[in-house]
Design a protein around this motif. Sequence first.
Motif, short mmCIF file in Angstrom:
data_model
loop_
_atom_site.label_atom_id
_atom_site.label_comp_id
_atom_site.label_asym_id
_atom_site.label_seq_id
_atom_site.Cartn_x
_atom_site.Cartn_y
_atom_site.Cartn_z
N ALA A 1 1.21 -0.33 -13.65
CA ALA A 1 1.97 -0.95 -12.71
C ALA A 1 1.26 -2.09 -11.93
N LEU A 2 -0.23 -1.60 -12.06
CA LEU A 2 -0.93 -2.89 -11.15
C LEU A 2 -1.36 -4.04 -12.09
N GLN A 3 -1.44 -3.92 -13.29
CA GLN A 3 -1.71 -4.79 -14.03
C GLN A 3 -1.09 -6.09 -13.99
N PRO A 4 0.35 -6.45 -13.86
CA PRO A 4 1.02 -7.71 -13.61
C PRO A 4 0.18 -8.33 -12.11
N LEU A 5 -0.24 -7.68 -11.24
CA LEU A 5 -0.66 -8.31 -9.99
C LEU A 5 -2.18 -8.51 -9.72
N THR A 6 -2.91 -7.59 -10.51
CA THR A 6 -4.44 -7.53 -10.48
C THR A 6 -4.99 -7.84 -11.83
N GLY A 7 -4.33 -7.94 -12.87
CA GLY A 7 -4.96 -8.22 -14.25
C GLY A 7 -6.16 -7.52 -14.76
N ALA A 8 -7.22 -8.18 -15.09
CA ALA A 8 -8.42 -7.18 -15.61
C ALA A 8 -8.86 -6.21 -14.64
N TYR A 9 -8.73 -6.35 -13.42
CA TYR A 9 -9.33 -5.44 -12.40
C TYR A 9 -8.16 -4.25 -11.98
N ALA A 10 -7.16 -3.99 -12.78
CA ALA A 10 -6.02 -3.14 -12.62
C ALA A 10 -6.76 -1.82 -12.50
N ALA A 11 -7.74 -1.46 -13.42
CA ALA A 11 -8.19 0.09 -13.66
C ALA A 11 -9.11 0.30 -12.33
N VAL A 12 -10.12 -1.00 -11.78
CA VAL A 12 -10.64 -1.00 -10.57
C VAL A 12 -9.94 -0.51 -9.28
N ILE A 13 -8.89 -1.18 -9.31
CA ILE A 13 -7.91 -1.12 -7.93
C ILE A 13 -7.21 0.17 -8.01
N ALA A 14 -6.90 0.84 -9.34
CA ALA A 14 -6.18 2.11 -9.18
C ALA A 14 -7.37 3.21 -8.97
N ILE A 15 -8.57 3.17 -9.32
CA ILE A 15 -9.57 4.04 -8.94
C ILE A 15 -9.77 4.15 -7.65
N VAL A 16 -9.86 2.91 -6.76
CA VAL A 16 -10.26 2.82 -5.44
C VAL A 16 -8.80 3.53 -4.75
N LEU A 17 -7.52 3.05 -5.20
CA LEU A 17 -6.48 3.44 -4.74
C LEU A 17 -6.19 5.22 -4.65
N CYS A 18 -6.54 5.75 -5.88
CA CYS A 18 -6.60 6.99 -6.03
C CYS A 18 -7.64 7.73 -5.20
N THR A 19 -8.79 7.27 -5.14
CA THR A 19 -9.58 7.79 -4.21
C THR A 19 -9.30 7.85 -2.64
#
Length: 225
Positions: free
Chosen positions: A22-40
């Motif tokens: 879901a984050l890929q179109p907005l954050t590109g290569a950092y989607a996984a990083v943002i996902a980890i922060v959001l889940c935390t």
Amino acid sequence: MPSFLEAPVAGAYHVLTSLVSALQPLTGAYAAVIAIVLCTLVVRLCLVPLSVRAQRGLKARAAIMPQLKELTERHRGNPERLQREVAKLQSESGTTLFAGFLPTLAQLPFFWLMYTLFCRTVVAGESNQLISGSLLGAPLGVHWPIFAGTPAFLVVAALVAVVAWFSARLQVRQLDASATTLSRRLARLLPYGTILTVAFVPLAAGLYVLTTTAWTVAERTILNR
């Protein structure tokens, strides 16, 4: 891994990969990083009631500390009597010697999930897509990212050290006047143990540590006020 532990790992994997997509179109290569922060952040938000309870427990424990010292002096030669009197005092005040540890204990399963998800190449019977994520060129699943030839580890470690500094100052301020020299030294040094943790876990778990410790400092500051 025992089969009963596979279900939470698979569930966490599907949640995280869905969020990354879901984050890929907005954050590109950092989607996984943002996902980890959001889940935390979501995990810590869910644990706010425990944090409030723990903070109240710490304040209640600080209030009875003079009585605890008095009981210790009075029944120094009678450990069984001392144990009974301390238990009675804790019961009457509604606190325990373990006040303040609830949020940390509650986070352990989530930290374990983050560690496990980024240590395995296969999850839920399929290739682990999460380990393809990266931060400043370092794969999120790599251990000792400093050897990856990128500044990722140094950046995360430096940020964790800054948060540890604030955490140490906060813990020292929370100590009462009767605290021993050893207690004050431990309060200053223990927060820096998170730097060692970051060095020995996957980069993704290091991001979890950074996010959750920063939340803890902000949360304690607000609760203290």
